[in-house]
Design an enzyme around this catalytic site. Sequence first.
Site, PDB file in Angstrom:
ATOM      1  N   ASP A  15      11.347 -15.801 -20.837  1.00  0.00           N
ATOM      2  CA  ASP A  15      10.849 -14.914 -19.780  1.00  0.00           C
ATOM      3  C   ASP A  15      11.380 -13.512 -20.082  1.00  0.00           C
ATOM      4  O   ASP A  15      12.605 -13.307 -20.097  1.00  0.00           O
ATOM      5  CB  ASP A  15      11.370 -15.429 -18.431  1.00  0.00           C
ATOM      6  N   GLY A  24       4.988 -11.112 -24.686  1.00  0.00           N
ATOM      7  CA  GLY A  24       3.609 -11.316 -24.224  1.00  0.00           C
ATOM      8  C   GLY A  24       2.715 -11.738 -25.374  1.00  0.00           C
ATOM      9  O   GLY A  24       1.510 -11.466 -25.394  1.00  0.00           O
ATOM     10  N   LYS A  40       1.694   0.897 -13.851  1.00  0.00           N
ATOM     11  CA  LYS A  40       1.354   1.620 -15.090  1.00  0.00           C
ATOM     12  C   LYS A  40       1.820   3.080 -15.000  1.00  0.00           C
ATOM     13  O   LYS A  40       2.396   3.606 -15.955  1.00  0.00           O
ATOM     14  CB  LYS A  40      -0.145   1.528 -15.389  1.00  0.00           C
ATOM     15  N   GLY A  78      -0.650 -13.491 -24.773  1.00  0.00           N
ATOM     16  CA  GLY A  78      -1.658 -12.838 -23.930  1.00  0.00           C
ATOM     17  C   GLY A  78      -2.845 -12.374 -24.762  1.00  0.00           C
ATOM     18  O   GLY A  78      -2.926 -12.647 -25.969  1.00  0.00           O
ATOM     19  N   GLN A  79      -3.763 -11.661 -24.098  1.00  0.00           N
ATOM     20  CA  GLN A  79      -5.001 -11.251 -24.773  1.00  0.00           C
ATOM     21  C   GLN A  79      -4.707 -10.393 -26.009  1.00  0.00           C
ATOM     22  O   GLN A  79      -5.207 -10.663 -27.097  1.00  0.00           O
ATOM     23  CB  GLN A  79      -5.911 -10.474 -23.797  1.00  0.00           C
ATOM     24  N   TYR A  83      -1.020  -3.014  -9.943  1.00  0.00           N
ATOM     25  CA  TYR A  83      -1.011  -2.942 -11.419  1.00  0.00           C
ATOM     26  C   TYR A  83      -1.001  -1.469 -11.858  1.00  0.00           C
ATOM     27  O   TYR A  83      -0.204  -1.059 -12.706  1.00  0.00           O
ATOM     28  CB  TYR A  83      -2.249  -3.669 -11.939  1.00  0.00           C
ATOM     29  N   ILE A 116     -10.645  -4.492 -22.664  1.00  0.00           N
ATOM     30  CA  ILE A 116     -10.695  -4.953 -24.061  1.00  0.00           C
ATOM     31  C   ILE A 116     -11.507  -6.240 -24.149  1.00  0.00           C
ATOM     32  O   ILE A 116     -11.274  -7.187 -23.396  1.00  0.00           O
ATOM     33  CB  ILE A 116      -9.277  -5.144 -24.626  1.00  0.00           C
TER      34      ILE A 116
END
Length: 320
Positions: free
Chosen positions: A56, A9, A150, A12-13, A146, A176
């Site tokens: 992936d 990832g 988690k 990602g952010q 989601y 974030i």
Amino acid sequence: MQKNILVTGAMGQIGSELVPALREKFGKENVVAVGFIKDKEPSEEFKNSGPYESIDARNKEEIRALIEKYQINTIYHLVGVLSAVGEKNPNLAWDVNMNSLKNILDLAVEYKIDRLFWPSSIACFGPSTPLFDTPQKTILEPTTMYGVTKVSGELLCQYYFIKYGLDVRSLRYPGIISWKTPPGGGTTDYAVAIYYNAIEKGKYDCFVKENTVLPMMYMDDAVNATIKLMEVDKEKIKVRTAYNLTAISFSAKELALNVSKYIENFVCTFNPDERQKIADSWPKTIDDNCAREDWGWQHKFDLDQISIDMIKNLKNKLVK
Ligand code: AKB
């Protein structure tokens, strides 16, 4: 011990900022960034700043090959579909979030990985959780897919710690705020989008109500917390699900007022959409004393410091 780190990832952010921080600390060649976003090629700077692989993370054999190729002993598994996109495509959220995690956990045991980090979120909480000062141990009944991934992920991580002794560590990130990547499918995205829109258009139509309060954190604090958690001695880690973590909580209106302190004539309107329901299901403030006591977590950035830094960096990035 020489650290050979794999970050999934990576585009990602969090990955986009954690990878450079890890490369700075542990050496460029020792941090392998794994990205896989269709239609989004990593920048040349990103690709050239250390090893980069496009894979992936659900593909166990390809991840296995990377672990062998780079003799990986530390993993940050950041891949994830966030809350708003997850509600549009719950099957995708389950598939990406759970199957990639299970593969990584199994590979981590097989290859005796030294430490594994996996991000949880305030999305693990739900409407039946105490709204204010949410304790570390509390009711976990999320109402988004989601959030379900988690809670399931947290329990799976704890299970691998108990059953196999895998040193897996996790944080329940709040929203974030960051400037390097544009918002990416979460509910807390308004707290990032507001800065982009303020700079580019002088106005923002916010997708949650003005009185919506959520826990938030600046990216610099989030990166520091993540690296600190991963560096601390094993004995200090008392929570093997995921640590509560927070910096500051504010309403969407307080955020808009703060942005207008630094951008003249900024106008913010409020037009809640389907993400309001998700925001309403999450706590407003978090008790993160366990993180503060167990491994010395401390945040630095308040809302003014966030706005000043966001606006400075975004102006450099957006205004040519
Ligand atoms: C989201 O809004 O989905 C994420 C999160 C709080 O985990 N930013």
